[in-house]
Design an enzyme around this catalytic site. Structure first.
Site, mmCIF file in Angstrom:
data_model
loop_
_atom_site.group_PDB
_atom_site.id
_atom_site.type_symbol
_atom_site.label_atom_id
_atom_site.label_comp_id
_atom_site.label_asym_id
_atom_site.label_seq_id
_atom_site.Cartn_x
_atom_site.Cartn_y
_atom_site.Cartn_z
ATOM 1 N N ARG A 91 39.624 13.485 -23.071
ATOM 2 C CA ARG A 91 38.730 12.909 -24.070
ATOM 3 C C ARG A 91 39.242 13.287 -25.450
ATOM 4 N NH1 ARG A 91 32.548 14.668 -24.221
ATOM 5 N NH2 ARG A 91 33.339 16.657 -24.926
ATOM 6 N N ASN A 150 24.630 14.073 -20.741
ATOM 7 C CA ASN A 150 24.039 15.102 -21.613
ATOM 8 C C ASN A 150 23.572 14.465 -22.921
ATOM 9 O OD1 ASN A 150 25.100 16.735 -19.619
ATOM 10 N ND2 ASN A 150 26.908 17.263 -20.799
ATOM 11 N N ASP A 151 24.489 13.726 -23.547
ATOM 12 C CA ASP A 151 24.105 13.065 -24.792
ATOM 13 C C ASP A 151 23.236 11.842 -24.522
ATOM 14 O OD1 ASP A 151 25.051 14.575 -26.981
ATOM 15 O OD2 ASP A 151 27.091 14.090 -26.382
ATOM 16 N N GLU A 202 27.488 7.250 -23.756
ATOM 17 C CA GLU A 202 26.540 8.348 -23.976
ATOM 18 C C GLU A 202 25.548 8.028 -25.081
ATOM 19 O OE1 GLU A 202 28.820 11.928 -24.768
ATOM 20 O OE2 GLU A 202 30.270 10.841 -25.950
ATOM 21 N N HIS A 210 26.498 23.503 -25.109
ATOM 22 C CA HIS A 210 27.871 23.614 -24.612
ATOM 23 C C HIS A 210 28.187 25.010 -24.102
ATOM 24 C CE1 HIS A 210 28.482 19.684 -26.451
ATOM 25 N NE2 HIS A 210 29.315 19.557 -25.450
ATOM 26 N N CYS A 227 30.319 12.024 -16.149
ATOM 27 C CA CYS A 227 30.945 13.326 -16.448
ATOM 28 C C CYS A 227 29.965 14.286 -17.115
ATOM 29 C CB CYS A 227 32.212 13.162 -17.275
ATOM 30 S SG CYS A 227 31.905 12.478 -18.892
HETATM 31 C C1 PEP Z 1 27.941 14.346 -22.250
HETATM 32 O O1 PEP Z 1 27.446 14.130 -23.366
HETATM 33 O O2 PEP Z 1 27.338 14.148 -21.177
HETATM 34 C C2 PEP Z 1 29.319 14.855 -22.146
HETATM 35 C C3 PEP Z 1 29.947 14.913 -21.003
HETATM 36 O O3 PEP Z 1 29.902 15.317 -23.274
HETATM 37 P P1 PEP Z 1 29.502 16.686 -23.991
HETATM 38 O O4 PEP Z 1 28.588 17.436 -23.091
HETATM 39 O O5 PEP Z 1 30.755 17.415 -24.274
HETATM 40 O O6 PEP Z 1 28.816 16.201 -25.232
HETATM 41 MG MG MG Z 2 28.677 14.087 -25.133
#
Ligand code: PEP
Ligand code: MG
Length: 539
Positions: A331, A452-453, A429, A188, A500
């Site tokens: 979110r 990402n997740d 995710e 992050h 996203c």
């Molecule tokens: C993701 O997991 O892609 C996401 C947008 O959320 P974060 O990166 O905050 O976990």
């Molecule tokens: Mg995420």
């Protein structure tokens, strides 16, 4: 001149002074001194300096987040002047003939333990404030930088690693670039650097005892190189690159106000990801069509207690009003794993990414969840807010969310508090959510794919683990097939689907995403105009 190479997580070039950021929890050394009066004098100076910094922080916070939230800095100023606190420091210096740093550290520990053991919840929470104050005084005594960056000019942050809570507290206007010794591309902290639109290099092999605040450096986010005490030719090259970047940016700005439409007429929504109200400037500057992901958890971290309903309501309302009718997808709390808030006492876990986080916390501690939902439904009156729930894995979770949100709305209605029903979607995710996306699509208004997740869970790769960066392949066929499946299932149910996660900003995939039928890409604000350019040039 010294040159160190790391891994670039955001392009761009910076030239300026460095600020070496050391953690508060560094052990303070105890040294014997001959002149206690001199140490007491040093404490007085550090106290004065700390008081001035807190005053500036208070003024800044009043402007940015309002008086109620800024009050914490007034509390810190009062604690700083507390007689018992200051007498204890002096006594330790005089009685033990020790250095000022040590006396402040011991006093800070003692007082914070005393507060932590009190029954009153408010007083308990002050334990962390005492730590903050002693940490600030120690930094002022040793001449190191803290996260509040009290510099007159913007600086290059150099640190061992940065947690999301440290990054989010920094004054973005004061940062030229980030350089860290550790950290992973998908953390992050890297995401926040991209959001701030500043060059960032991680994994740089730097000896933090040799690099000192105030030295000059060049950070090249294109090559991942950092030059300490750069020679004239390197400076000149850096200045040239900075100018070229500015020119490219000017060209992109000519796309403001234009549509995101391909040559054959297909449209796609390009929205922005934000982490705080402070990011709204970037959103407007880059002409985002909406907010596709407001990571609300950043309102909860880097603080000593939960944000109140009113604080949250003001933040959501401000974003909704600023976007003036454009979509704002907020979110709900996605805390846990690398995003920690000490006061929540989430506990240590062996596998935090697979642990107690996000919607799981909200469903297990509904009072926290309900406070946020109340703030969201109330703020919805002031704009076009949508709510999105993170880390969904089952139908049952969605049903439980619906039950709780129904309760919240009934309570608001009963109390005659104005609120508005909103569009509600979920993040996709987890592989589980992908596999049941046909059923989930019937229950919600939209999907937003968190790549990402989704990549982390699909490839079984901890996104925080820098050693695994070479294996973290978000272009993996499995991930791309999942995206297609989610988009198709959404469309079959008449719903929309966006992305996203960071992959949404990958310009090598933009054309593919449009072809796949992705309806929206939500990306760091700085990427919006670049994507618009690509979309407008494709068939
Ligand atoms: C993701 O997991 O892609 C996401 C947008 O959320 P974060 O990166 O905050 O976990
Ligand atoms: Mg995420």
């Amino acid at each position: 001149m010294e040159c160190v190479k790391g891994k670039s997580v955001f392009k761009g070039v910076a030239l300026g002074k460095i600020a070496v950021l050391k953690k508060n929890d560094d052990v303070v050394k105890r040294t014997k001194i001959d002149n206690p009066e001199k140490e007491i004098q040093r404490v007085a100076q550090a106290r004065e300096q700390s008081g001035e910094q807190l005053g500036k922080l208070y003024d800044k916070a009043v402007k940015e987040v309002g008086e109620a939230s800024a009050a914490i800095f007034e509390v810190h100023q009062m604690l700083l002047e507390d007689d018992d606190f200051n007498e204890s420091i002096e006594e330790i210096i005089r009685n033990q003939n020790v250095n000022a740093e040590y006396a402040v550290a011991v006093t800070g520990d003692n007082f914070s333990e005393m507060f932590a053991s009190m029954d009153d919840e408010y007083m308990k929470a002050r334990a962390a404030d005492i730590k903050d104050i002693s940490g600030r005084m120690i930094r002022n005594l040793t001449g190191e930088s803290g996260t509040d960056l009290m510099f007159d000019e913007p600086v290059i942050i150099v640190a061992d690693d940065l947690s999301p809570s440290e990054t989010v507290q920094m004054d973005k206007e004061k940062i030229l670039a980030f350089v860290t010794v550790h950290g992973s591309t998908n953390s992050h902290t890297a995401i926040l650097a991209r959001m701030m639109n500043i060059p960032a290099v991680i994994g740089a092999d730097i000896d933090l005892n040799e690099w000192k605040t105030g030295m000059e450096a060049v950070v090249d986010g294109f090559t991942g190189e950092i030059y300490l005490n750069p020679e004239e030719s390197v400076r000149l090259e850096a200045r040239k690159k900075i100018e070229e970047e500015k020119e490219k940016r000017t060209l992109l700005l000519s796309l403001k106000g234009k549509e995101n439409v391909t040559l054959s007429g297909k449209k796609i929504n390009l929205y922005a990801n934000i982490g705080s109200v402070g990011d709204m400037g970037y959103v407007l500057e880059n002409d985002a069509g909406g907010i596709g992901l407001f990571r609300s958890e950043f309102l909860y971290i880097g603080k000593n207690e939960l944000p109140t309903e009113e604080e949250q309501y003001q933040a959501y309302k401000h974003v909704a009003q600023t976007m003036a009718g454009k979509k704002v997808i907020i979110r709900t709390l996605d805390i846990g794993a690398d995003k920690q808030a000490d006061y929540l006492n989430l506990g240590k876990e062996d596998n935090p990414a697979l642990g107690y986080r996000a919607i799981r916390i909200c469903l297990m501690q509904p009072e926290i969840f309900k406070t946020q939902l109340r703030a969201l439904y109330r703020a919805a009156v002031h704009g076009n807010i949508s709510i999105m729930y993170p880390m969904i894995t089952s139908i049952e979770e969605v049903m439980k969310i619906k039950e709780i949100s129904k309760e919240v709305k009934a309570e608001l209605k009963e109390a005659n508090v104005p609120y508005k029903d909103v569009e509600e979607g979920i993040m996709i995710e987890t592989p589980a959510a992908v596999m049941i996306s046909d059923e989930l699509a019937e229950l919600v208004d939209f999907f937003s794919i968190g790549t990402n997740d989704l990549t982390q869970y699909t490839l079984a790769i901890d996104r925080q683990n820098e050693k695994l960066d070479p294996f973290y392949n978000p272009h993996h066929k499995a991930v791309l097939k999942m995206i297609q499946m989610v988009v198709d299932n959404a469309h079959k149910a008449g719903k929309w689907a966006g992305i996203c996660g960071e992959l949404g900003a990958d310009i090598t995939l933009t054309e593919k995403f449009v072809k796949m039928g992705v309806d929206e890409l939500s990306v760091a604000p700085s990427m919006i105009l670049k994507l618009r350019k690509i979309v407008r040039e494709m068939e």
